[in-house]
Write a protein that holds these residues in place. Structure first.
Motif, short mmCIF file in Angstrom:
data_model
loop_
_atom_site.label_atom_id
_atom_site.label_comp_id
_atom_site.label_asym_id
_atom_site.label_seq_id
_atom_site.Cartn_x
_atom_site.Cartn_y
_atom_site.Cartn_z
N ALA A 134 11.78 -29.15 22.48
CA ALA A 134 12.15 -27.97 23.26
C ALA A 134 12.58 -28.37 24.67
CB ALA A 134 10.97 -27.00 23.31
N ALA A 135 11.86 -29.31 25.26
CA ALA A 135 12.22 -29.77 26.61
C ALA A 135 13.61 -30.40 26.61
CB ALA A 135 11.18 -30.76 27.11
N GLU A 136 13.89 -31.25 25.62
CA GLU A 136 15.19 -31.90 25.55
C GLU A 136 16.30 -30.88 25.31
OE1 GLU A 136 14.52 -34.73 22.45
OE2 GLU A 136 13.61 -36.21 23.79
N ALA A 137 16.03 -29.87 24.45
CA ALA A 137 17.04 -28.84 24.17
C ALA A 137 17.33 -28.01 25.41
CB ALA A 137 16.56 -27.95 23.03
N SER A 138 16.28 -27.70 26.17
CA SER A 138 16.48 -26.87 27.37
C SER A 138 17.25 -27.64 28.44
CB SER A 138 15.14 -26.37 27.91
OG SER A 138 14.34 -27.45 28.37
N ILE A 139 16.99 -28.95 28.55
CA ILE A 139 17.72 -29.77 29.53
C ILE A 139 19.21 -29.83 29.18
CG2 ILE A 139 18.02 -32.14 30.36
CD1 ILE A 139 14.96 -32.44 30.16
N ALA A 140 19.49 -29.90 27.88
CA ALA A 140 20.89 -29.98 27.44
C ALA A 140 21.58 -28.62 27.40
CB ALA A 140 20.95 -30.62 26.05
N GLY A 141 20.82 -27.54 27.64
CA GLY A 141 21.37 -26.19 27.53
C GLY A 141 22.10 -25.73 28.78
N PRO A 142 22.59 -24.50 28.75
CA PRO A 142 23.42 -23.98 29.85
C PRO A 142 22.63 -23.34 30.99
CG PRO A 142 23.38 -22.40 28.05
CD PRO A 142 22.57 -23.58 27.59
N ARG A 143 21.31 -23.25 30.86
CA ARG A 143 20.50 -22.57 31.87
C ARG A 143 19.49 -23.52 32.51
NH1 ARG A 143 21.89 -18.99 27.81
NH2 ARG A 143 20.58 -20.13 26.33
N ALA A 144 18.83 -23.05 33.57
CA ALA A 144 17.76 -23.84 34.19
C ALA A 144 16.68 -24.07 33.14
CB ALA A 144 17.19 -23.10 35.40
N PRO A 145 16.31 -25.32 32.84
CA PRO A 145 15.44 -25.63 31.70
C PRO A 145 14.06 -24.99 31.78
CG PRO A 145 16.51 -27.62 32.54
CD PRO A 145 16.75 -26.54 33.55
N LYS A 146 13.70 -24.27 30.72
CA LYS A 146 12.37 -23.65 30.62
C LYS A 146 11.84 -23.81 29.19
CE LYS A 146 13.20 -20.01 34.08
NZ LYS A 146 13.26 -18.54 34.31
N VAL A 147 10.55 -24.06 29.08
CA VAL A 147 9.86 -24.10 27.79
C VAL A 147 8.60 -23.26 27.91
CG1 VAL A 147 8.62 -25.56 26.14
CG2 VAL A 147 10.74 -26.38 27.17
N PHE A 148 8.37 -22.42 26.91
CA PHE A 148 7.21 -21.52 26.93
C PHE A 148 6.37 -21.76 25.68
CE2 PHE A 148 5.09 -17.36 26.38
CZ PHE A 148 4.47 -17.27 27.61
N VAL A 149 5.08 -22.03 25.87
CA VAL A 149 4.15 -22.29 24.77
C VAL A 149 3.09 -21.20 24.75
CG1 VAL A 149 2.53 -23.94 23.74
CG2 VAL A 149 4.51 -24.78 25.04
N SER A 150 2.88 -20.58 23.60
CA SER A 150 1.90 -19.49 23.52
C SER A 150 1.12 -19.56 22.22
CB SER A 150 2.60 -18.13 23.63
OG SER A 150 3.50 -17.93 22.56
N THR A 151 -0.02 -18.88 22.20
CA THR A 151 -0.83 -18.76 20.99
C THR A 151 -1.22 -17.31 20.81
OG1 THR A 151 -2.93 -19.16 22.14
CG2 THR A 151 -1.77 -21.09 21.25
N ARG A 152 -1.46 -16.92 19.57
CA ARG A 152 -1.95 -15.57 19.30
C ARG A 152 -2.49 -15.51 17.88
NH1 ARG A 152 2.17 -11.21 17.03
NH2 ARG A 152 3.69 -12.53 15.96
N TYR A 153 -3.24 -14.43 17.61
CA TYR A 153 -3.72 -14.14 16.26
C TYR A 153 -2.68 -13.31 15.55
CZ TYR A 153 -6.64 -12.14 12.55
OH TYR A 153 -7.15 -11.75 11.34
N ARG A 154 -2.43 -13.61 14.27
CA ARG A 154 -1.39 -12.88 13.54
C ARG A 154 -1.89 -12.46 12.16
NH1 ARG A 154 4.64 -15.20 12.81
NH2 ARG A 154 5.16 -14.18 10.84
N LEU A 155 -1.78 -11.18 11.91
CA LEU A 155 -2.16 -10.61 10.61
C LEU A 155 -0.98 -10.67 9.64
CD1 LEU A 155 -4.13 -7.43 11.72
CD2 LEU A 155 -5.08 -9.33 10.41
N GLY A 156 -1.26 -10.40 8.36
CA GLY A 156 -0.21 -10.20 7.37
C GLY A 156 0.44 -11.46 6.85
N VAL A 157 -0.19 -12.61 7.04
CA VAL A 157 0.36 -13.86 6.51
C VAL A 157 -0.50 -14.29 5.32
CG1 VAL A 157 0.93 -16.26 7.01
CG2 VAL A 157 1.16 -14.52 8.81
N ARG A 158 0.15 -14.56 4.20
CA ARG A 158 -0.58 -14.94 2.99
C ARG A 158 -0.69 -16.45 2.89
NH1 ARG A 158 2.03 -10.15 -0.06
NH2 ARG A 158 3.95 -11.31 0.11
N PHE A 159 -1.89 -16.93 2.63
CA PHE A 159 -2.14 -18.35 2.43
C PHE A 159 -2.80 -18.55 1.07
CE2 PHE A 159 -2.42 -17.85 7.07
CZ PHE A 159 -1.50 -18.80 7.48
#
Length: 360
Positions: free
Chosen positions: A249-274
């Motif tokens: 993600a960092a490499e892609a943002s550096i090569a992209g057209p905007r000021a490089p940003k990477v955002f990492v998040s976590t959350r609980y998610r329902l409705g996924v079958r395992f």
């Protein structure tokens, strides 16, 4: 020209039929519009008999395959799952690796039987890889020991503001040493060593490493859900998967057209079958998202990003995302890709497993 039209084209159909992997195209109602020869073999039906049939006619409605297709359609991206159980009233039970992607309004499903994938690794190739692994392990550990030792010596005289980086060097050296030991023993990512793992501790280490490598060029943002429980996972493997994603993600943002940003998040998610594991069911998913603001993955290539040795980088080798998919699959999870010209977002979905006694 959409997927259905392409399938009807004689030359395109000939190319798809020559592929060793099963390819199935589904319309908006999950009805099969095209199946290549490998799909006929995998599903045990001719293309003529498969066309027009709903996917739910072939596999149970609670099948992970249907869930993958639904999530690909809902998010408009690419979803990858390994060791997905395939089987139903008219399809023999087997495990397949699946990639589902939206193309021209239809879902393109690519399936590879796990047994066929494993059989491609001949005994001779395994023996050669084992020898390479042992040599590589020996050659890596010697300089690695020197690096860790030097960091230990520097800590004695380092300033307080330098201690964190030297600790990071030592901890990462130890982690690489563990991975090398496992690699030298020819232990692959198919065999995680799960234990109770705090995913945020893993991500903190990943963010620290990325900041040390790209901090001057990329703005890193995080948003963690502190209520998430520990999960059963191999922390070294999850670290490797997340580090691959954040680095990409960092490499892609550096090569992209905007000021490089990477955002990492976590959350609980329902409705996924395992798949139920050892009589234990998941009570939802722990989701890790890594989003960049680069140019995004070219739409024509997005369905192949998890293929081994496929890369869009001039200096890439195409291993990172394939390793991510294998690690997450070995933990019973899935990988999703949401892709646009505003950037790419990869999501790791890992099961939160109920204890054996059924307690929360």
């Amino acid at each position: 020209m959409n997927v259905m039209d392409t399938a009807r084209d004689v030359e395109s159909a000939r190319i798809l039929d020559a592929l060793p992997t099963a390819v199935v195209c589904l319309d908006a109602d999950d009805a099969i519009t095209y199946a290549n020869i490998a799909a006929e073999t995998l599903l045990g039906r001719s293309s003529a008999l498969l066309r027009g049939r709903s996917l739910s006619d072939l596999v149970p409605e609670d099948s992970q395959l249907i869930d993958l297709v639904e999530r690909a359609r809902r998010r408009g991206g690419v979803v990858s799952g390994r060791d997905v159980e395939l089987g139903g009233p008219s399809v023999a039970r087997k495990s397949v690796d699946v990639t589902a992607a939206i193309e021209d309004g239809q879902v393109l499903v690519n399936m590879v039987e796990v047994r066929a994938r494993l059989e491609n690794d001949s005994h001779g190739e395994s023996a050669t890889m084992a020898e390479v692994a042992r040599i590589l392990g020996h050659e890596v550990k010697n300089p690695l020991a020197g690096i860790v030792g030097a960091a230990q010596l520097l800590r004695r005289k380092a300033r307080d503001d330098q201690q964190a980086l030297l600790t990071l060097i030592r901890e990462e050296g130890d982690r690489i040493g563990r991975i090398v030991d496992r690699f030298a023993a020819f232990e692959t990512f198919f065999r995680p060593r799960p234990r109770a793992t705090n995913i945020h501790e893993v991500l903190d280490s990943v963010i620290g490493l990325t900041s040390a490598s790209f901090g001057a060029e990329v703005k890193l943002g995080v948003q963690f859900d502190p209520s998430l429980p520990d999960i059963e996972a191999d922390p070294d493997h999850i670290h490797e998967a997340c580090l691959n994603l954040v680095k990409n993600a960092a490499e892609a943002s550096i090569a992209g057209p905007r000021a490089p940003k990477v955002f990492v998040s976590t959350r609980y998610r329902l409705g996924v079958r395992f798949t139920e594991k050892e009589g234990r069911q998941a009570r939802g998913a722990l989701e890790i998202s890594v989003k960049d603001n680069g140019a995004g993955v070219p739409s024509a290539l997005s369905g192949r990003v998890f293929d081994p040795f496929f890369t869009t980088k001039s200096d890439g080798v195409g291993i990172g995302l394939a390793v991510v998919a294998e690690i997450v699959s070995a933990h019973g999870g899935f990988v999703e890709l949401d892709n646009s010209s505003d950037g790419a977002c990869f999501r790791l979905l890992l099961p939160i497993i109920l204890p054996k006694d059924g307690a929360a």
